[in-house]
Design a protein around this motif. Structure first.
Motif, PDB file in Angstrom:
ATOM      1  N   GLU A  33       4.683  -4.998   9.293  1.00 24.46           N
ATOM      2  CA  GLU A  33       5.658  -5.634  10.179  1.00 24.46           C
ATOM      3  C   GLU A  33       5.501  -5.125  11.610  1.00 24.46           C
ATOM      4  OE1 GLU A  33      10.487  -6.258  10.707  1.00 24.46           O
ATOM      5  OE2 GLU A  33       9.744  -5.254   8.916  1.00 24.46           O
ATOM      6  N   CYS A  34       5.282  -3.819  11.770  1.00 29.84           N
ATOM      7  CA  CYS A  34       5.083  -3.240  13.101  1.00 29.84           C
ATOM      8  C   CYS A  34       3.831  -3.790  13.756  1.00 29.84           C
ATOM      9  CB  CYS A  34       4.983  -1.726  13.012  1.00 29.84           C
ATOM     10  SG  CYS A  34       6.547  -0.931  12.759  1.00 29.84           S
ATOM     11  N   ILE A  35       2.756  -3.876  13.002  1.00 27.12           N
ATOM     12  CA  ILE A  35       1.501  -4.404  13.544  1.00 27.12           C
ATOM     13  C   ILE A  35       1.681  -5.858  13.956  1.00 27.12           C
ATOM     14  CG2 ILE A  35      -0.869  -5.057  12.941  1.00 27.12           C
ATOM     15  CD1 ILE A  35      -0.978  -2.425  11.295  1.00 27.12           C
ATOM     16  N   ASP A  36       2.371  -6.642  13.131  1.00 26.90           N
ATOM     17  CA  ASP A  36       2.630  -8.045  13.477  1.00 26.90           C
ATOM     18  C   ASP A  36       3.442  -8.157  14.771  1.00 26.90           C
ATOM     19  OD1 ASP A  36       1.236  -8.942  11.270  1.00 26.90           O
ATOM     20  OD2 ASP A  36       3.031  -9.293  10.044  1.00 26.90           O
ATOM     21  N   LEU A  37       4.477  -7.329  14.908  1.00 29.71           N
ATOM     22  CA  LEU A  37       5.309  -7.354  16.112  1.00 29.71           C
ATOM     23  C   LEU A  37       4.508  -6.909  17.337  1.00 29.71           C
ATOM     24  CD1 LEU A  37       8.651  -5.903  14.717  1.00 29.71           C
ATOM     25  CD2 LEU A  37       8.269  -8.234  15.563  1.00 29.71           C
ATOM     26  N   ALA A  38       3.727  -5.837  17.205  1.00 30.41           N
ATOM     27  CA  ALA A  38       2.914  -5.358  18.322  1.00 30.41           C
ATOM     28  C   ALA A  38       1.914  -6.427  18.740  1.00 30.41           C
ATOM     29  CB  ALA A  38       2.192  -4.071  17.931  1.00 30.41           C
ATOM     30  N   ASP A  39       1.276  -7.045  17.778  1.00 25.41           N
ATOM     31  CA  ASP A  39       0.317  -8.119  18.054  1.00 25.41           C
ATOM     32  C   ASP A  39       1.001  -9.263  18.790  1.00 25.41           C
ATOM     33  OD1 ASP A  39      -2.145  -9.656  17.783  1.00 25.41           O
ATOM     34  OD2 ASP A  39      -1.079 -10.766  16.219  1.00 25.41           O
ATOM     35  N   LYS A  40       2.172  -9.643  18.318  1.00 27.26           N
ATOM     36  CA  LYS A  40       2.924 -10.748  18.937  1.00 27.26           C
ATOM     37  C   LYS A  40       3.271 -10.429  20.390  1.00 27.26           C
ATOM     38  CE  LYS A  40       7.427 -13.025  18.436  1.00 27.26           C
ATOM     39  NZ  LYS A  40       8.382 -12.584  19.371  1.00 27.26           N
ATOM     40  N   SER A  58      -4.591  -2.089  12.593  1.00 25.71           N
ATOM     41  CA  SER A  58      -4.711  -1.693  11.181  1.00 25.71           C
ATOM     42  C   SER A  58      -5.703  -0.548  11.023  1.00 25.71           C
ATOM     43  CB  SER A  58      -5.141  -2.880  10.318  1.00 25.71           C
ATOM     44  OG  SER A  58      -4.137  -3.851  10.287  1.00 25.71           O
ATOM     45  N   PHE A  59      -6.845  -0.646  11.702  1.00 26.48           N
ATOM     46  CA  PHE A  59      -7.853   0.403  11.618  1.00 26.48           C
ATOM     47  C   PHE A  59      -7.299   1.738  12.137  1.00 26.48           C
ATOM     48  CE2 PHE A  59     -11.344   2.834  13.546  1.00 26.48           C
ATOM     49  CZ  PHE A  59     -12.150   3.009  12.428  1.00 26.48           C
ATOM     50  N   ALA A  60      -6.517   1.684  13.209  1.00 25.80           N
ATOM     51  CA  ALA A  60      -6.005   2.904  13.835  1.00 25.80           C
ATOM     52  C   ALA A  60      -4.822   3.518  13.098  1.00 25.80           C
ATOM     53  CB  ALA A  60      -5.600   2.607  15.280  1.00 25.80           C
ATOM     54  N   THR A  61      -4.213   2.764  12.199  1.00 26.96           N
ATOM     55  CA  THR A  61      -2.992   3.267  11.566  1.00 26.96           C
ATOM     56  C   THR A  61      -3.035   3.310  10.045  1.00 26.96           C
ATOM     57  OG1 THR A  61      -2.028   1.052  11.590  1.00 26.96           O
ATOM     58  CG2 THR A  61      -1.501   2.493  13.451  1.00 26.96           C
ATOM     59  N   ALA A  62      -3.766   2.431   9.424  1.00 27.70           N
ATOM     60  CA  ALA A  62      -3.733   2.327   7.964  1.00 27.70           C
ATOM     61  C   ALA A  62      -4.638   3.365   7.305  1.00 27.70           C
ATOM     62  CB  ALA A  62      -4.145   0.919   7.538  1.00 27.70           C
ATOM     63  N   LYS A  63      -4.326   3.638   6.073  1.00 27.56           N
ATOM     64  CA  LYS A  63      -5.129   4.549   5.246  1.00 27.56           C
ATOM     65  C   LYS A  63      -5.286   5.933   5.866  1.00 27.56           C
ATOM     66  CE  LYS A  63      -5.875   1.324   2.259  1.00 27.56           C
ATOM     67  NZ  LYS A  63      -4.893   1.154   1.260  1.00 27.56           N
ATOM     68  N   THR A  64      -4.228   6.427   6.430  1.00 23.47           N
ATOM     69  CA  THR A  64      -4.237   7.771   6.985  1.00 23.47           C
ATOM     70  C   THR A  64      -4.190   8.775   5.839  1.00 23.47           C
ATOM     71  OG1 THR A  64      -3.081   7.002   8.938  1.00 23.47           O
ATOM     72  CG2 THR A  64      -3.036   9.359   8.527  1.00 23.47           C
ATOM     73  N   HIS A  65      -5.000   9.792   5.922  1.00 24.88           N
ATOM     74  CA  HIS A  65      -5.045  10.829   4.891  1.00 24.88           C
ATOM     75  C   HIS A  65      -4.350  12.079   5.426  1.00 24.88           C
ATOM     76  CE1 HIS A  65      -8.024   8.210   3.160  1.00 24.88           C
ATOM     77  NE2 HIS A  65      -8.735   8.303   4.265  1.00 24.88           N
ATOM     78  N   PHE A  66      -3.725  12.822   4.517  1.00 23.75           N
ATOM     79  CA  PHE A  66      -3.123  14.082   4.925  1.00 23.75           C
ATOM     80  C   PHE A  66      -3.171  15.070   3.776  1.00 23.75           C
ATOM     81  CE2 PHE A  66       0.304  11.418   3.392  1.00 23.75           C
ATOM     82  CZ  PHE A  66       1.071  12.260   2.598  1.00 23.75           C
ATOM     83  N   LEU A  67      -3.091  16.342   4.129  1.00 21.36           N
ATOM     84  CA  LEU A  67      -3.137  17.436   3.171  1.00 21.36           C
ATOM     85  C   LEU A  67      -1.733  17.997   3.016  1.00 21.36           C
ATOM     86  CD1 LEU A  67      -4.972  19.426   1.520  1.00 21.36           C
ATOM     87  CD2 LEU A  67      -5.108  20.796   3.614  1.00 21.36           C
ATOM     88  N   PHE A  68      -1.279  18.132   1.775  1.00 26.52           N
ATOM     89  CA  PHE A  68       0.040  18.708   1.508  1.00 26.52           C
ATOM     90  C   PHE A  68      -0.078  19.613   0.297  1.00 26.52           C
ATOM     91  CE2 PHE A  68       4.255  18.488  -0.571  1.00 26.52           C
ATOM     92  CZ  PHE A  68       5.012  19.072   0.424  1.00 26.52           C
ATOM     93  N   LYS A  69       0.236  20.886   0.490  1.00 20.27           N
ATOM     94  CA  LYS A  69       0.197  21.893  -0.579  1.00 20.27           C
ATOM     95  C   LYS A  69      -1.124  21.867  -1.341  1.00 20.27           C
ATOM     96  CE  LYS A  69       5.120  22.446  -1.204  1.00 20.27           C
ATOM     97  NZ  LYS A  69       6.246  22.497  -2.131  1.00 20.27           N
ATOM     98  N   GLY A  70      -2.211  21.780  -0.586  1.00 20.24           N
ATOM     99  CA  GLY A  70      -3.530  21.864  -1.192  1.00 20.24           C
ATOM    100  C   GLY A  70      -4.079  20.573  -1.777  1.00 20.24           C
ATOM    101  N   SER A  71      -3.339  19.482  -1.695  1.00 22.31           N
ATOM    102  CA  SER A  71      -3.819  18.198  -2.220  1.00 22.31           C
ATOM    103  C   SER A  71      -3.866  17.162  -1.107  1.00 22.31           C
ATOM    104  CB  SER A  71      -2.885  17.688  -3.325  1.00 22.31           C
ATOM    105  OG  SER A  71      -2.895  18.559  -4.425  1.00 22.31           O
ATOM    106  N   PHE A  72      -4.857  16.271  -1.191  1.00 22.32           N
ATOM    107  CA  PHE A  72      -4.989  15.189  -0.221  1.00 22.32           C
ATOM    108  C   PHE A  72      -4.243  13.954  -0.712  1.00 22.32           C
ATOM    109  CE2 PHE A  72      -8.578  17.782   1.059  1.00 22.32           C
ATOM    110  CZ  PHE A  72      -8.486  17.707   2.439  1.00 22.32           C
ATOM    111  N   TYR A  73      -3.611  13.249   0.230  1.00 26.00           N
ATOM    112  CA  TYR A  73      -2.854  12.043  -0.074  1.00 26.00           C
ATOM    113  C   TYR A  73      -3.212  10.957   0.933  1.00 26.00           C
ATOM    114  CZ  TYR A  73       0.084  15.178  -2.826  1.00 26.00           C
ATOM    115  OH  TYR A  73       0.536  16.094  -3.742  1.00 26.00           O
ATOM    116  N   ASP A  74      -3.044   9.707   0.525  1.00 33.89           N
ATOM    117  CA  ASP A  74      -3.153   8.565   1.432  1.00 33.89           C
ATOM    118  C   ASP A  74      -1.748   8.133   1.799  1.00 33.89           C
ATOM    119  OD1 ASP A  74      -5.906   8.393   1.306  1.00 33.89           O
ATOM    120  OD2 ASP A  74      -5.873   6.999  -0.373  1.00 33.89           O
ATOM    121  N   GLN A  75      -1.505   7.948   3.072  1.00 33.93           N
ATOM    122  CA  GLN A  75      -0.226   7.391   3.500  1.00 33.93           C
ATOM    123  C   GLN A  75      -0.368   5.881   3.430  1.00 33.93           C
ATOM    124  OE1 GLN A  75       1.602   9.267   6.753  1.00 33.93           O
ATOM    125  NE2 GLN A  75       2.913   7.544   7.240  1.00 33.93           N
ATOM    126  N   ILE A  76       0.455   5.240   2.597  1.00 41.43           N
ATOM    127  CA  ILE A  76       0.269   3.809   2.355  1.00 41.43           C
ATOM    128  C   ILE A  76       1.201   2.922   3.170  1.00 41.43           C
ATOM    129  CG2 ILE A  76      -0.707   4.121   0.057  1.00 41.43           C
ATOM    130  CD1 ILE A  76       2.106   3.517  -1.059  1.00 41.43           C
TER     131      ILE A  76
END
Length: 135
Positions: free
Chosen positions: A22-29, A50-68
């Motif tokens: 929704e944010c990307i759509d609004l920014a694009d508009k 989308s490329f600059a914001t989506a599929k961001t990875h982060f480390l939390f307590k020794g494990s990697f996660y994808d921010q969806i």
């Protein structure tokens, strides 16, 4: 301002809770409409966001996660996207609000509002809190 009630509203974990698509759509508009000579097509602009914001990875307590959803903290885009998202919706919500008068309202991610009373502020808070699932 004697006898008035000043409030600062804050969206809890705004950057990580805003709906990214929704944010990307609004920014694009808004960018496309405000810049008719922009050399990027709306679909190219959307892909770049989308490329600059989506599929961001982060480390939390020794494990990697994808921010969806939402945008990652520490990036330069979250404040911009959050401001577009909140500004877009607040404009609509303020126009549609039927409760006690909002005397003054300004925002940049967090909002500052002035009311006649605490009860008026609470009524407005209850209204805006019910307008979007992510807020």
């Amino acid at each position: 301002m004697f006898g008035k009630f000043l409030v600062s509203f804050d969206v809890e974990s705004l950057f990580t809770n805003i709906p990214l698509e929704e944010c990307i759509d609004l920014a694009d508009k808004y960018i496309s409409e405000g810049n008719p000579d922009l050399k990027l097509t709306p679909s190219d602009l959307k892909r770049l966001f989308s490329f600059a914001t989506a599929k961001t990875h982060f480390l939390f307590k020794g494990s990697f996660y994808d921010q969806i959803d939402g945008v990652a903290m520490g990036s330069l885009l979250p404040p911009v996207l959050a401001n577009i998202f909140i500004g877009h919706h607040e404009k609509i919500w303020l126009e549609q609000y039927q409760g006690p008068g909002v005397l003054f309202h300004r925002d940049y991610v967090d909002t500052f509002s002035l009311f006649h009373s605490e009860q008026d502020a609470t009524a407005f808070f209850d209204y805006i809190d019910s307008q979007h699932a992510n807020i």
